[in-house]
Design an enzyme around this catalytic site. Structure first.
Site, PDB file in Angstrom:
ATOM      1  N   PRO A   2      18.763  22.399   5.877  1.00  0.00           N
ATOM      2  CA  PRO A   2      19.947  23.241   5.768  1.00  0.00           C
ATOM      3  C   PRO A   2      20.226  24.067   7.025  1.00  0.00           C
ATOM      4  O   PRO A   2      19.453  24.953   7.366  1.00  0.00           O
ATOM      5  CB  PRO A   2      19.653  24.137   4.563  1.00  0.00           C
ATOM      6  N   GLU A   3      21.298  23.726   7.711  1.00  0.00           N
ATOM      7  CA  GLU A   3      21.794  24.534   8.820  1.00  0.00           C
ATOM      8  C   GLU A   3      23.142  25.098   8.382  1.00  0.00           C
ATOM      9  O   GLU A   3      23.468  25.041   7.189  1.00  0.00           O
ATOM     10  CB  GLU A   3      21.887  23.693  10.094  1.00  0.00           C
ATOM     11  N   LYS A  61      22.411  30.978   8.704  1.00  0.00           N
ATOM     12  CA  LYS A  61      21.771  30.248   7.603  1.00  0.00           C
ATOM     13  C   LYS A  61      21.383  31.180   6.460  1.00  0.00           C
ATOM     14  O   LYS A  61      20.772  30.729   5.488  1.00  0.00           O
ATOM     15  CB  LYS A  61      20.524  29.527   8.124  1.00  0.00           C
ATOM     16  N   ARG A 294       8.633  20.788  17.884  1.00  0.00           N
ATOM     17  CA  ARG A 294       9.432  19.860  17.088  1.00  0.00           C
ATOM     18  C   ARG A 294       9.963  18.760  17.999  1.00  0.00           C
ATOM     19  O   ARG A 294       9.576  18.662  19.141  1.00  0.00           O
ATOM     20  CB  ARG A 294      10.550  20.597  16.364  1.00  0.00           C
TER      21      ARG A 294
END
Length: 310
Positions: A2-3, A61, A294
């Site tokens: 979720p962004e 967010k 990441r």
DNA sequence: TAGAGAACCTGGATGC
DNA sequence: TGCATCCAGGTTCTCT
């Protein structure tokens, strides 16, 4: 994950069902969902039960739902507290019928009554437990503008106060962002992921916006020309708006809207998750590199370090 | 003070 | 088939 687009889809889905609703009861099934709450599960349940939800707002967010005492008329006093929600990596907020069977990874359940929609159940489910709910005081927004999307009040929850505005927020200041970048010695992608600089962007949309703007993710922020920063902001907004229009990005069941439906933007990705596949612009393979704990996806041909021209 | 890296967490994918 | 390991990434904390 979720962004901004995914969180906005959730906010828009919840707003009509929650605004004006009274909380009949709260059940905390897993207190790890309350890591941001100043108190335990029993405190959260007691503090929220009987309150009236007066709206649904978002900055980046972060979501929040201002609450008032049930007996106070909506126009009489501005709320002083809000339920803050962050979906983390795998959080979901789902609307269900009363008595619906438990969701997998359900952490918190709110039973509400809405004057138009009747009784509903709001489920907070989260596989990886990075998401959270909390009851938090509202504080004045630093710039005195509406605190976020979906509210006209110039307030934000205290734990959201340090979060920058997102690029789709009318109160976002391009000049301020450019000035901040000019002082940053970090890689541009790291700055895009820093929610205190610009909010709402995560790994997926950072990769997509940098690809669209033809900027290498590891270029030092301060060396970017004004033209490059403007191009980046334009592409960030374009990517976020397109994703929003398509209901967000769903790779698996980790992101769904309040009705459990997936978004379609994954079909429109140009760089993220396309390792080895041809760049849609030049045909050369997209590469993946490890970046700040990441992954980062980019086209080494299209995304070269820009000229230093100020 | 700024910047970088690690920790938190769970389940699916992969390798042996 | 079963077990071990890796990987995904948003936020915050710690270290340099």
């Amino acid at each position: 994950m979720p962004e901004l687009p995914e969180v906005e889809v959730v906010r828009a889905g919840l707003a009509p069902a929650l605004t004006g609703a009274t909380v009949l009861g709260v059940t905390v099934l897993d207190e790890r969902a309350l890591t941001r709450h100043r108190g335990d599960g029993a405190h959260f349940e007691a503090a929220l039960t009987g309150r009236r939800i007066v709206g649904a707002a978002r900055r980046g967010k972060f979501l929040w739902f201002p609450v008032a005492d049930a007996l106070v008329a909506q126009h009489e006093a501005a709320p002083v507290e809000a339920v803050v929600a962050h979906l983390g990596m795998s959080g979901q907020i789902l609307l269900r019928a009363p008595g619906a069977p438990p969701e997998r990874h359900e952490r918190v359940r709110l039973d509400i009554h809405h004057p138009d929609h009747g009784e509903l159940t709001v489920v907070f489910a989260d596989q990886r437990t990075f998401g959270s709910l909390a009851l938090d005081p509202l504080v004045p927004a630093a710039d005195a503008a509406p605190g976020g999307y979906g509210t006209t009040e110039a307030t934000v929850p205290a734990q959201v106060a340090h979060i920058a505005r997102d690029p789709l927020d009318p109160a976002f200041r391009d000049a301020g962002f450019r000035a901040s970048l000019a002082r940053k010695d970090s890689a541009i992608k790291r700055v895009l992921l820093d929610q205190s600089e610009v909010s709402g962007i995560g790994n997926i949309y950072a990769d997509e916006a940098l690809w669209a703007a033809r900027i290498h993710p590891e270029v030092t922020a301060r060396v970017l020309s004004t033209r490059a920063v403007n191009r980046l902001l334009t592409e960030v907004r374009a990517v976020l708006e397109k994703a929003l229009a398509e209901g967000g990005t769903s790779f698996d069941a980790q992101y769904v809207n309040v009705n459990g439906q997936a978004g379609y933007f994954a079909h429109s990705l140009n760089a993220y998750g396309r390792t080895g596949q041809p760049c849609p612009r030049c045909g050369r393979p997209i590469v993946r590199v490890s970046f700040t704990n990441r992954s980062s996806h980019y086209c080494p041909h299209c995304q070269r370090a820009p000229r230093i021209t100020r």
